[in-house]
Design a protein around this motif. Structure first.
Motif, short mmCIF file in Angstrom:
data_model
loop_
_atom_site.label_atom_id
_atom_site.label_comp_id
_atom_site.label_asym_id
_atom_site.label_seq_id
_atom_site.Cartn_x
_atom_site.Cartn_y
_atom_site.Cartn_z
N LEU A 110 41.92 32.55 35.15
CA LEU A 110 41.52 33.89 34.03
C LEU A 110 40.06 33.97 34.14
O LEU A 110 39.85 35.22 34.18
CB LEU A 110 42.15 33.68 33.02
N SER A 111 39.33 33.04 33.68
CA SER A 111 37.80 33.24 33.51
C SER A 111 37.20 33.97 35.02
O SER A 111 36.39 34.75 34.90
CB SER A 111 37.26 31.89 33.33
N THR A 112 37.59 33.28 36.20
CA THR A 112 37.07 33.88 37.24
C THR A 112 37.42 35.33 37.57
O THR A 112 36.43 35.98 37.86
CB THR A 112 37.71 32.94 38.60
N GLU A 113 38.69 35.59 37.17
CA GLU A 113 38.95 37.09 37.49
C GLU A 113 38.16 37.92 36.36
O GLU A 113 37.86 39.07 36.88
CB GLU A 113 40.50 37.20 37.25
N VAL A 114 37.86 37.36 35.05
CA VAL A 114 37.28 38.25 34.21
C VAL A 114 35.83 38.24 34.79
O VAL A 114 35.22 39.38 34.71
CB VAL A 114 37.30 37.53 32.95
N LEU A 115 35.10 37.35 34.97
CA LEU A 115 33.78 37.26 35.67
C LEU A 115 33.66 38.00 36.83
O LEU A 115 32.54 38.92 37.03
CB LEU A 115 33.39 35.92 35.70
N LYS A 116 34.58 38.07 37.87
CA LYS A 116 34.54 39.20 38.89
C LYS A 116 35.12 40.54 38.72
O LYS A 116 35.11 41.05 39.81
CB LYS A 116 35.30 38.18 39.98
N LYS A 117 35.55 40.58 37.46
CA LYS A 117 35.98 41.98 37.20
C LYS A 117 37.33 42.38 38.02
O LYS A 117 37.31 43.63 38.50
CB LYS A 117 34.96 43.11 37.33
N ILE A 119 40.64 41.94 36.91
CA ILE A 119 41.49 41.96 36.03
C ILE A 119 41.40 42.96 34.98
O ILE A 119 40.45 43.35 34.62
CB ILE A 119 41.70 40.75 35.42
N SER A 120 42.47 43.65 34.80
CA SER A 120 42.38 44.70 33.74
C SER A 120 42.64 44.19 32.46
O SER A 120 43.13 43.12 32.18
CB SER A 120 43.63 45.72 33.97
N GLU A 121 42.07 44.87 31.13
CA GLU A 121 42.44 44.38 29.90
C GLU A 121 43.98 44.14 29.57
O GLU A 121 44.05 43.14 28.83
CB GLU A 121 41.94 45.67 29.11
N ASP A 122 44.77 44.95 29.93
CA ASP A 122 46.09 44.77 29.70
C ASP A 122 46.70 43.55 30.67
O ASP A 122 47.27 42.82 29.66
CB ASP A 122 47.26 46.02 30.18
N SER A 123 46.39 43.20 31.71
CA SER A 123 46.74 41.78 32.25
C SER A 123 46.11 40.76 31.68
O SER A 123 46.74 39.72 31.35
CB SER A 123 46.14 42.09 33.91
N PHE A 124 44.82 40.88 31.07
CA PHE A 124 44.04 39.97 30.33
C PHE A 124 44.92 39.53 29.18
O PHE A 124 45.42 38.37 28.79
CB PHE A 124 42.52 40.20 30.12
N LYS A 125 45.26 40.45 28.40
CA LYS A 125 45.86 40.44 26.84
C LYS A 125 47.22 39.93 27.28
O LYS A 125 47.93 38.86 26.28
CB LYS A 125 45.99 41.74 26.43
N THR A 149 38.70 38.54 18.35
CA THR A 149 38.89 37.03 19.15
C THR A 149 38.98 37.38 20.75
O THR A 149 37.98 37.05 21.60
CB THR A 149 39.48 36.19 18.61
N THR A 150 40.07 38.08 20.76
CA THR A 150 40.24 38.51 22.34
C THR A 150 39.51 39.24 22.84
O THR A 150 39.04 39.01 24.06
CB THR A 150 41.90 39.10 22.34
N GLY A 151 38.87 40.16 22.22
CA GLY A 151 37.79 41.00 22.98
C GLY A 151 36.57 40.35 23.14
O GLY A 151 35.97 40.32 24.18
N ALA A 152 36.32 39.43 22.16
CA ALA A 152 35.15 38.35 22.51
C ALA A 152 35.12 37.60 23.76
O ALA A 152 34.40 37.19 24.55
CB ALA A 152 34.70 37.43 21.23
N MET A 153 36.60 37.30 23.89
CA MET A 153 36.92 36.12 25.19
C MET A 153 36.82 37.11 26.26
O MET A 153 36.57 36.76 27.42
CB MET A 153 38.01 35.55 25.00
N LEU A 154 37.04 38.59 26.31
CA LEU A 154 37.33 39.18 27.53
C LEU A 154 35.53 39.46 27.68
O LEU A 154 35.46 39.87 29.01
CB LEU A 154 37.94 40.54 27.04
N SER A 155 34.68 39.57 26.83
CA SER A 155 33.46 40.28 27.34
C SER A 155 32.55 38.92 27.98
O SER A 155 32.73 37.91 28.12
CB SER A 155 32.67 40.76 26.03
#
Length: 155
Positions: A110-117, A119-125, A149-155
């Motif tokens: 999940l972290s890799t997908e977030v860093l590489k952009k 993943i969508s926000e909906d998928s992340f949530k 908290t969720t937003g901070a993890m996504l940023s």
């Protein structure tokens, strides 16, 4: 004494409609409540003891986690001689090495997908609550804090 579990219809309803809970685990929790109440009120001269399930009812509705609902710890807090309040212990320890390793791997992906952009926000949530079960302990009253908290993890 006999025991009345107040809010049990609402508790069972919430357990039934929540796919993360279900009726069998809910019934197992109720059995454990009866067993704890029998120990707590052993020797009581009251003929009927009322156990308030209110917080458990809410928890069954909102539960979403990586552990089994039926393994949740709780305590009975005596209100007076004929009444107790059930307090769910929402921090359910995860002790399975296999599960912890699985969650660690999923967190890395999940972290890799977030860093590489990737993943969508909906998928992340939709995935974050399973990977980090402690996020599920925010109740409805803490929705803003949970979203922050969720937003901070996504940023």
């Amino acid at each position: 004494p006999g025991f009345i579990l107040c809010d049990s219809p609402a508790f069972l309803h919430n357990a039934r409609v929540n796919p993360e809970v279900g009726l069998l685990p809910a019934t197992r929790i109720m059995l454990r409540v009866y067993e704890h109440a029998a120990k707590e009120f052993r020797g009581s001269e009251a003929s009927v003891i009322t156990i308030q399930l209110g917080k458990l009812t809410t928890f069954a509705k909102e539960f979403f986690g990586a552990v089994q609902f039926q393994d949740m710890h709780f305590s009975l807090e005596r209100q007076h001689e004929t009444e107790a309040l059930l307090i769910p212990k929402v921090w359910i320890p995860v002790t399975s090495r296999e599960l912890l390793e699985k969650l660690g791997k999923e967190a890395t992906v999940l972290s890799t997908e977030v860093l590489k952009k990737l993943i969508s926000e909906d998928s992340f949530k939709s995935r974050i609550g399973r990977i980090f079960p402690e996020l599920n302990y925010f109740d409805a009253a803490s929705a803003i804090r949970r979203d922050q908290t969720t937003g901070a993890m996504l940023s």
